[in-house]
Motif scaffolding. Sequence first.
Motif, PDB file in Angstrom:
ATOM      1  N   LEU A  97      37.995  36.268  56.552  1.00 26.69           N
ATOM      2  CA  LEU A  97      37.588  36.354  57.814  1.00 26.69           C
ATOM      3  C   LEU A  97      36.108  36.619  58.078  1.00 26.69           C
ATOM      4  N   GLY A  98      35.734  37.755  57.496  1.00 23.78           N
ATOM      5  CA  GLY A  98      34.574  37.940  57.460  1.00 23.78           C
ATOM      6  C   GLY A  98      33.422  36.853  57.005  1.00 23.78           C
ATOM      7  N   LEU A  99      33.931  36.693  55.712  1.00 23.86           N
ATOM      8  CA  LEU A  99      32.915  35.571  54.957  1.00 23.86           C
ATOM      9  C   LEU A  99      32.977  34.374  55.995  1.00 23.86           C
ATOM     10  N   GLY A 100      33.956  33.791  56.558  1.00 27.07           N
ATOM     11  CA  GLY A 100      34.078  32.567  57.500  1.00 27.07           C
ATOM     12  C   GLY A 100      33.097  32.989  58.659  1.00 27.07           C
ATOM     13  N   THR A 101      33.356  33.910  59.204  1.00 27.53           N
ATOM     14  CA  THR A 101      32.375  34.305  60.257  1.00 27.53           C
ATOM     15  C   THR A 101      31.089  34.304  59.804  1.00 27.53           C
ATOM     16  N   ALA A 102      30.474  34.830  58.856  1.00 28.73           N
ATOM     17  CA  ALA A 102      29.254  34.948  58.314  1.00 28.73           C
ATOM     18  C   ALA A 102      28.615  33.616  58.017  1.00 28.73           C
ATOM     19  N   ILE A 103      29.485  32.538  57.468  1.00 27.71           N
ATOM     20  CA  ILE A 103      29.004  31.149  57.342  1.00 27.71           C
ATOM     21  C   ILE A 103      28.854  30.602  58.678  1.00 27.71           C
ATOM     22  N   PHE A 104      29.692  30.897  59.577  1.00 25.29           N
ATOM     23  CA  PHE A 104      29.636  30.085  60.904  1.00 25.29           C
ATOM     24  C   PHE A 104      28.287  30.418  61.674  1.00 25.29           C
ATOM     25  N   LEU A 105      28.109  32.052  61.313  1.00 24.75           N
ATOM     26  CA  LEU A 105      26.724  32.368  62.172  1.00 24.75           C
ATOM     27  C   LEU A 105      25.524  32.388  61.380  1.00 24.75           C
ATOM     28  N   SER A 106      25.639  31.826  60.077  1.00 27.14           N
ATOM     29  CA  SER A 106      24.233  31.441  59.355  1.00 27.14           C
ATOM     30  C   SER A 106      23.854  30.343  59.420  1.00 27.14           C
ATOM     31  N   GLU A 107      24.996  29.383  59.842  1.00 30.42           N
ATOM     32  CA  GLU A 107      24.784  27.720  59.770  1.00 30.42           C
ATOM     33  C   GLU A 107      24.180  27.713  61.494  1.00 30.42           C
ATOM     34  N   ASP A 108      23.879  26.505  61.634  1.00 30.58           N
ATOM     35  CA  ASP A 108      23.308  26.025  62.960  1.00 30.58           C
ATOM     36  C   ASP A 108      24.352  25.281  63.578  1.00 30.58           C
ATOM     37  N   PHE A 109      25.744  25.815  63.577  1.00 28.98           N
ATOM     38  CA  PHE A 109      26.722  25.321  64.557  1.00 28.98           C
ATOM     39  C   PHE A 109      26.669  25.441  65.868  1.00 28.98           C
ATOM     40  N   LEU A 110      26.049  26.562  66.211  1.00 27.41           N
ATOM     41  CA  LEU A 110      25.483  27.005  67.694  1.00 27.41           C
ATOM     42  C   LEU A 110      24.108  27.080  68.025  1.00 27.41           C
ATOM     43  N   PRO A 111      23.645  27.023  69.105  1.00 29.24           N
ATOM     44  CA  PRO A 111      22.340  27.263  69.589  1.00 29.24           C
ATOM     45  C   PRO A 111      21.979  28.724  69.178  1.00 29.24           C
ATOM     46  N   PRO A 112      20.961  29.124  68.987  1.00 25.05           N
ATOM     47  CA  PRO A 112      20.661  30.570  68.265  1.00 25.05           C
ATOM     48  C   PRO A 112      21.059  31.775  69.706  1.00 25.05           C
ATOM     49  N   GLN A 113      21.219  31.558  70.708  1.00 31.12           N
ATOM     50  CA  GLN A 113      21.566  32.489  71.773  1.00 31.12           C
ATOM     51  C   GLN A 113      23.004  32.760  71.575  1.00 31.12           C
ATOM     52  N   PRO A 114      23.873  31.788  71.836  1.00 30.43           N
ATOM     53  CA  PRO A 114      25.443  32.049  71.664  1.00 30.43           C
ATOM     54  C   PRO A 114      25.433  32.793  70.237  1.00 30.43           C
ATOM     55  N   ARG A 115      25.030  32.296  69.156  1.00 30.04           N
ATOM     56  CA  ARG A 115      25.077  32.919  67.818  1.00 30.04           C
ATOM     57  C   ARG A 115      24.704  34.174  67.973  1.00 30.04           C
ATOM     58  N   MET A 116      23.716  34.865  68.401  1.00 20.98           N
ATOM     59  CA  MET A 116      23.213  36.156  68.585  1.00 20.98           C
ATOM     60  C   MET A 116      24.346  37.092  69.342  1.00 20.98           C
ATOM     61  N   VAL A 117      24.893  36.440  70.582  1.00 21.03           N
ATOM     62  CA  VAL A 117      25.720  37.282  71.058  1.00 21.03           C
ATOM     63  C   VAL A 117      26.970  37.535  70.273  1.00 21.03           C
ATOM     64  N   ILE A 118      27.679  36.464  69.425  1.00 21.59           N
ATOM     65  CA  ILE A 118      28.752  36.677  68.719  1.00 21.59           C
ATOM     66  C   ILE A 118      28.601  37.641  67.579  1.00 21.59           C
ATOM     67  N   SER A 119      27.227  37.471  66.959  1.00 20.76           N
ATOM     68  CA  SER A 119      27.167  38.488  65.712  1.00 20.76           C
ATOM     69  C   SER A 119      26.961  39.951  66.288  1.00 20.76           C
ATOM     70  N   PHE A 120      26.567  40.173  67.822  1.00 25.20           N
ATOM     71  CA  PHE A 120      26.374  41.218  68.363  1.00 25.20           C
ATOM     72  C   PHE A 120      27.786  41.951  68.447  1.00 25.20           C
ATOM     73  N   LEU A 121      28.708  41.040  69.011  1.00 22.04           N
ATOM     74  CA  LEU A 121      29.871  41.342  69.297  1.00 22.04           C
ATOM     75  C   LEU A 121      30.740  41.838  67.907  1.00 22.04           C
ATOM     76  N   VAL A 122      30.585  41.243  66.788  1.00 24.43           N
ATOM     77  CA  VAL A 122      31.196  41.603  65.645  1.00 24.43           C
ATOM     78  C   VAL A 122      30.649  43.081  65.019  1.00 24.43           C
ATOM     79  N   GLU A 123      29.233  43.278  65.431  1.00 25.29           N
ATOM     80  CA  GLU A 123      28.894  44.501  65.025  1.00 25.29           C
ATOM     81  C   GLU A 123      29.312  45.464  65.964  1.00 25.29           C
ATOM     82  N   LEU A 124      29.624  45.344  67.211  1.00 24.97           N
ATOM     83  CA  LEU A 124      29.982  45.962  68.182  1.00 24.97           C
ATOM     84  C   LEU A 124      31.567  46.714  67.607  1.00 24.97           C
ATOM     85  N   LEU A 125      32.294  45.933  66.859  1.00 24.45           N
ATOM     86  CA  LEU A 125      33.664  46.470  66.397  1.00 24.45           C
ATOM     87  C   LEU A 125      33.297  47.809  65.592  1.00 24.45           C
ATOM     88  N   ALA A 126      32.080  47.987  64.893  1.00 24.94           N
ATOM     89  CA  ALA A 126      31.999  49.137  63.973  1.00 24.94           C
ATOM     90  C   ALA A 126      31.734  50.222  65.090  1.00 24.94           C
TER      91      ALA A 126
END
Lengths: 321, 266
Positions: free
Chosen positions: A102-131
């Motif tokens: 799950l984490g590796l898949g998320t990391a791959i998705f977030l490190s590729e350019d599937f999404l524009p930078p802004q939504p990508r940043m929101v998602i990585s922020f949300l993942v980090e908020l889990l902590a």
Amino acid sequence: MTAANTPTTLAGQRSRSPRERLLDRLFIRLTLVLAVCTGVLLAFIVLVIAWRSLPAFQQFGLSFITHSAWNPVPGREDFGVLPMLYGTLVSSFIALLIAVPLGLGTAIFLSEDFLPPQPRMVISFLVELLAAIPSVVYGLWGIFVLIPLLQPVGQWLHTHLGWIPLFSTEPVGPGMLPASLVLAIMVLPILTAIAKDSLEALPPELRQASVGLGATRWWTIFRVLIPAAISGIIGGAMLGLGRALGETMAVTMLIGNANQLNISLLAPANTIASLLANQFPEARGIQVSALMYAALLLMLMTLLVNILAEVIINRLKAKYE
Amino acid sequence: MMNGATPQPEPVFRIENVNIYYGHFKAVRDVTMYIPKNQITAFIGPSGCGKSTILRCLNRLNDLIPSFRLEGKITYHGKNIYDPDIDPVEVRRKIGMVFQKPNPFPKSIYDNVAYGARVINYQGDMDELVERSLRRAALWDEVKDKLKESGFSLSGGQQQRLCIARAIAVEPEVVLMDEPCSALDPISTLKIEELMHELKANYTIVIVTHNMQQATRVADMTAFFNAEPTPKGGKVGYLVEFDTTKVIFGSPKQQATMDYVSGRFG
């Protein structure tokens, strides 16, 4: 610096005042004292726990590890930590089994350019908020949301796949499965963040070289990028494992705290951390010592995981650089 | 711009009225030229003139940059490689690339060379292919006893030849080289240049170089690019002159080319 150690004043340069030099030396001393304090603190904790576990060690020896019993009744005291050791290892292992893909898949998705930078940043922020969610909140969520949700799933597994030992008991609510699932969610942020950082830190030339040879994106990710970032990915997984081994509050609320060894994931179980949290208030005499012994084992385990992580990371680094 | 007096081998690429944009920023304008088969074509010019950008368009590597946009046509054997029905992955399998900085994969020397062949699911004898590619890249004798060692264990010049071996292992028709010697010492540079002369028989080579001596030493044809300021304060690159290397460095038709090759600017 082959010359003598005596400081020489360079021509034309203002020499430093004695006060400045004294401050310099004091500062170095101060950092030394602080560093020593941290080390002493660690040694103190380890030594006290080892010292207090000595009576239990003398009474039960190494069979403490291979023995299933937890009987604090005075006069008939008998302690063995095998079920909790098993529960600690299995719950952490299942958590990693779920969290790594799950984490590796998320990391791959977030490190590729599937999404524009802004939504990508929101998602990585949300993942980090889990902590940032406190452990006890995960426990509460597990009790009132996850366990009811899992109940029909567990029932189905037991009815249809009950012949597999892993699902051989009737689901009773709390148990290994909900505890492992919540642990998986709890280790996800660190795992994802470190895997994502190590993927993003790769030089862009690696990707260009692979793509320039006619490789597809998937080929590039799995044959070049992940192997190149593997030391970080494994390091993140090991840190996650360390967290899962020692996690207490959420686990103790969900695992059922049964001091029995049961291979079924649907049955209640226990971990060392949860055992310590549950038993310390009423413990006295040899039971305190047994708890200290169990704590020592838990510390050894996390230490081993950390050493293993270092070794793996260094091995892979040497191979890839 | 194109000189009719030069011998005209069959062109592999034709670049027609190409404009390149990054977002709203126009990076290169109005480039029209061709790349002759089995020759070495050099792109020279000052920094920011778009020569690397044009090079990277030839195998659609600029597709990795999200804001990239191209107007005009680049045909490869008559087929526009920017047509919507073209798969860029297929294009890159025909047109290899060697980069400015040696960039071997963090894998063994053997696996580096075999990488591209594995990408195209090569069915032949892999050992033989690796040896042949390393021999062509003039690296075999130096690495034959340590094929299992990491590509990073080699020197910079060896790493770059490893990257060349890796590129030619997939039997491309064209090899693009983006300043392949700029990170190398003079002896390694000379080795790579000798190698390019040998590779010419089998491959078409396009090289971007900052080093004008290198262009005169290796290139059959030379394209000189320059940059001019735009009204908005940016810079846009354009092709000044394209001709045989002899003409570009001996008797160029444009004053700017003359100034550049004689070292008066750039």
